[in-house]
Design a protein around this motif. Structure first.
Motif, PDB file in Angstrom:
ATOM      1  N   ILE A 107      -1.330   5.244  -9.146  1.00  0.00           N
ATOM      2  CA  ILE A 107      -0.736   5.259  -7.803  1.00  0.00           C
ATOM      3  C   ILE A 107      -1.223   6.488  -7.044  1.00  0.00           C
ATOM      4  O   ILE A 107      -1.598   6.404  -5.861  1.00  0.00           O
ATOM      5  CB  ILE A 107       0.798   5.221  -7.893  1.00  0.00           C
ATOM      6  CG1 ILE A 107       1.265   3.841  -8.369  1.00  0.00           C
ATOM      7  CG2 ILE A 107       1.426   5.552  -6.532  1.00  0.00           C
ATOM      8  CD1 ILE A 107       2.750   3.766  -8.711  1.00  0.00           C
ATOM      9  N   ALA A 108      -1.236   7.645  -7.699  1.00  0.00           N
ATOM     10  CA  ALA A 108      -1.685   8.872  -7.040  1.00  0.00           C
ATOM     11  C   ALA A 108      -3.150   8.775  -6.619  1.00  0.00           C
ATOM     12  O   ALA A 108      -3.513   9.132  -5.485  1.00  0.00           O
ATOM     13  CB  ALA A 108      -1.477  10.065  -7.972  1.00  0.00           C
ATOM     14  N   LEU A 109      -4.008   8.294  -7.517  1.00  0.00           N
ATOM     15  CA  LEU A 109      -5.425   8.154  -7.173  1.00  0.00           C
ATOM     16  C   LEU A 109      -5.619   7.193  -6.007  1.00  0.00           C
ATOM     17  O   LEU A 109      -6.420   7.447  -5.091  1.00  0.00           O
ATOM     18  CB  LEU A 109      -6.205   7.660  -8.390  1.00  0.00           C
ATOM     19  CG  LEU A 109      -6.426   8.672  -9.523  1.00  0.00           C
ATOM     20  CD1 LEU A 109      -6.961   7.966 -10.765  1.00  0.00           C
ATOM     21  CD2 LEU A 109      -7.386   9.779  -9.095  1.00  0.00           C
ATOM     22  N   ARG A 110      -4.893   6.094  -6.026  1.00  0.00           N
ATOM     23  CA  ARG A 110      -5.045   5.098  -4.970  1.00  0.00           C
ATOM     24  C   ARG A 110      -4.452   5.577  -3.652  1.00  0.00           C
ATOM     25  O   ARG A 110      -4.984   5.245  -2.580  1.00  0.00           O
ATOM     26  CB  ARG A 110      -4.403   3.780  -5.430  1.00  0.00           C
ATOM     27  CG  ARG A 110      -5.246   3.084  -6.486  1.00  0.00           C
ATOM     28  CD  ARG A 110      -4.522   2.011  -7.260  1.00  0.00           C
ATOM     29  NE  ARG A 110      -5.479   1.303  -8.135  1.00  0.00           N
ATOM     30  CZ  ARG A 110      -5.136   0.582  -9.201  1.00  0.00           C
ATOM     31  NH1 ARG A 110      -3.847   0.456  -9.541  1.00  0.00           N
ATOM     32  NH2 ARG A 110      -6.057  -0.018  -9.922  1.00  0.00           N
ATOM     33  N   GLU A 111      -3.395   6.357  -3.696  1.00  0.00           N
ATOM     34  CA  GLU A 111      -2.854   6.933  -2.465  1.00  0.00           C
ATOM     35  C   GLU A 111      -3.885   7.828  -1.791  1.00  0.00           C
ATOM     36  O   GLU A 111      -3.955   7.896  -0.567  1.00  0.00           O
ATOM     37  CB  GLU A 111      -1.589   7.736  -2.770  1.00  0.00           C
ATOM     38  CG  GLU A 111      -0.347   6.908  -2.996  1.00  0.00           C
ATOM     39  CD  GLU A 111       0.192   6.271  -1.715  1.00  0.00           C
ATOM     40  OE1 GLU A 111       0.137   6.925  -0.646  1.00  0.00           O
ATOM     41  OE2 GLU A 111       0.650   5.115  -1.782  1.00  0.00           O
ATOM     42  N   LYS A 112      -4.697   8.504  -2.609  1.00  0.00           N
ATOM     43  CA  LYS A 112      -5.674   9.438  -2.078  1.00  0.00           C
ATOM     44  C   LYS A 112      -7.040   8.788  -1.832  1.00  0.00           C
ATOM     45  O   LYS A 112      -7.975   9.466  -1.384  1.00  0.00           O
ATOM     46  CB  LYS A 112      -5.808  10.629  -3.028  1.00  0.00           C
ATOM     47  CG  LYS A 112      -4.552  11.500  -3.062  1.00  0.00           C
ATOM     48  CD  LYS A 112      -4.651  12.608  -4.070  1.00  0.00           C
ATOM     49  CE  LYS A 112      -3.395  13.458  -4.089  1.00  0.00           C
ATOM     50  NZ  LYS A 112      -3.234  14.300  -2.890  1.00  0.00           N
TER      51      LYS A 112
ATOM     52  N   ALA B 125      -1.255  14.949   0.897  1.00  0.00           N
ATOM     53  CA  ALA B 125      -0.508  15.717  -0.100  1.00  0.00           C
ATOM     54  C   ALA B 125       0.622  14.870  -0.680  1.00  0.00           C
ATOM     55  O   ALA B 125       1.330  14.173   0.042  1.00  0.00           O
ATOM     56  CB  ALA B 125       0.054  16.980   0.538  1.00  0.00           C
ATOM     57  N   LEU B 126       0.768  14.936  -1.990  1.00  0.00           N
ATOM     58  CA  LEU B 126       1.897  14.275  -2.660  1.00  0.00           C
ATOM     59  C   LEU B 126       3.020  15.260  -2.952  1.00  0.00           C
ATOM     60  O   LEU B 126       4.189  14.879  -2.967  1.00  0.00           O
ATOM     61  CB  LEU B 126       1.427  13.604  -3.955  1.00  0.00           C
ATOM     62  CG  LEU B 126       0.462  12.436  -3.791  1.00  0.00           C
ATOM     63  CD1 LEU B 126       0.041  11.891  -5.152  1.00  0.00           C
ATOM     64  CD2 LEU B 126       1.087  11.324  -2.948  1.00  0.00           C
ATOM     65  N   LEU B 127       2.661  16.503  -3.206  1.00  0.00           N
ATOM     66  CA  LEU B 127       3.672  17.541  -3.410  1.00  0.00           C
ATOM     67  C   LEU B 127       3.966  18.238  -2.086  1.00  0.00           C
ATOM     68  O   LEU B 127       3.032  18.575  -1.340  1.00  0.00           O
ATOM     69  CB  LEU B 127       3.185  18.580  -4.418  1.00  0.00           C
ATOM     70  CG  LEU B 127       3.439  18.322  -5.896  1.00  0.00           C
ATOM     71  CD1 LEU B 127       2.796  19.425  -6.726  1.00  0.00           C
ATOM     72  CD2 LEU B 127       4.918  18.206  -6.218  1.00  0.00           C
TER      73      LEU B 127
ATOM     74  N   GLU C  33      -1.148  -2.907  -6.117  1.00  0.00           N
ATOM     75  CA  GLU C  33      -2.238  -3.110  -7.072  1.00  0.00           C
ATOM     76  C   GLU C  33      -1.818  -2.691  -8.483  1.00  0.00           C
ATOM     77  O   GLU C  33      -2.106  -3.380  -9.465  1.00  0.00           O
ATOM     78  CB  GLU C  33      -3.475  -2.330  -6.632  1.00  0.00           C
ATOM     79  CG  GLU C  33      -4.703  -2.612  -7.472  1.00  0.00           C
ATOM     80  CD  GLU C  33      -5.966  -1.989  -6.896  1.00  0.00           C
ATOM     81  OE1 GLU C  33      -7.038  -2.148  -7.528  1.00  0.00           O
ATOM     82  OE2 GLU C  33      -5.893  -1.344  -5.828  1.00  0.00           O
ATOM     83  N   THR C  34      -1.123  -1.578  -8.571  1.00  0.00           N
ATOM     84  CA  THR C  34      -0.685  -1.064  -9.874  1.00  0.00           C
ATOM     85  C   THR C  34       0.348  -1.978 -10.510  1.00  0.00           C
ATOM     86  O   THR C  34       0.293  -2.254 -11.719  1.00  0.00           O
ATOM     87  CB  THR C  34      -0.126   0.352  -9.706  1.00  0.00           C
ATOM     88  OG1 THR C  34      -1.124   1.200  -9.102  1.00  0.00           O
ATOM     89  CG2 THR C  34       0.291   0.944 -11.043  1.00  0.00           C
TER      90      THR C  34
END
Length: 260
Positions: free
Chosen positions: A17-22, A81-83, A200-201
């Motif tokens: 999810i993090a990779l795809r968000e970015k 940014a996620l954080l 997708e995930t």
């Protein structure tokens, strides 16, 4: 970039999810030796623990442990940014992730041992499932309190904590243990599924979950071994499943973490 992945792993899901968000492209590889205990493979060399996820950002150098991978992703691709930038809010997100990675994952994993792998039958299985349901409610109540009336765990924007919570609550929904319909946490789960990274995930998870019943006997006969470690082992024992652990040791159908 290569990601050693298993689509059922909640730890892998939050990383994807993090990779795809970015918008970071990567190749998913399901290690053929996952759960076999082999030590002579590329996957074993990448992570001696034999656990996913493992990220190889240059195709060669491995990074394992999902939170460390998230840190690497955030530092390497800081936007979006996620954080949050505020130190207190960052700590808040990391605490939410920690509870999900430990207590919540253990309950979901234990329920999967019963649903998919039939580690216990009859009354014993029913007692463990009931305990899992009680623990899931307690964890979802805690998460609902942290979410409050905000759209996302970080407030107005999707972030680190949302990526960590997403696989946990979604798996509970898959098990029939989702938050009450219409509740803020259920509405958050609905809102979550509108994001392309999550869609997708979760689709990958659904496809893998549909095959798990057929794979159960393979794991129960030692072809592959599910890993009993830390919070997972604690949950099974304190919930009355010590006989499950003893049977797995006797039949060599469970494993513990490296070294060993």
């Amino acid at each position: 970039m290569i990601l050693y992945d298993h689509p059922l792993s909640s730890y892998c899901q939050k990383v994807k999810i993090a990779l795809r968000e970015k918008g970071v492209a990567f190749e998913r590889i399901l290690p053929e030796d996952f759960g076999t205990g082999r030590r002579d493979t590329g996957f074993a060399n990448a992570n001696p623990r034999g656990e996913v996820p493992v990220l190889l950002p240059d195709g060669r150098t491995p990074i394992f442990e999902s939170t460390i991978i998230l840190d690497f992703i955030e530092e390497s691709w800081p936007e979006p940014a996620l954080l949050p930038r505020d130190a207190l809010r960052r700590a808040y997100a990391r605490m939410t992730e920690e509870v999900c990675d430990s207590q919540y994952e253990a309950v979901n994993w234990g329920f999967g041992e019963l649903l998919w792998f039939r580690r216990a039958e009859g009354a014993a299985a029913q007692r463990l499932k009931e305990q899992a349901a009680r623990d899931t409610t307690a964890l979802q109540d805690w998460l609902a309190g942290r979410l409050g009336d905000a759209d996302w765990f970080g407030g107005h924007a999707f972030g680190w904590a949302d990526a960590a919570v997403a696989p946990m609550v979604n798996r509970s929904v898959h098990y029939g243990l989702g938050p009450p319909p219409g509740s803020p946490l259920a509405e958050w789960h609905t809102r979550l599924q509108t994001r392309a990274s999550v869609q997708e995930t979760f689709e990958e998870f659904d496809q893998a979950a549909a095959k798990m019943q057929a794979a159960a006997d393979f794991y129960r006969t030692g072809g592959r071994r599910r890993e009993y470690r830390d919070h997972r082992l604690e949950w099974m024992i304190r919930s009355g499943g010590i006989d499950v652990v003893l049977a797995g040791l006797r039949d060599d159908t469970i494993r513990f973490s490296w070294p060993g």
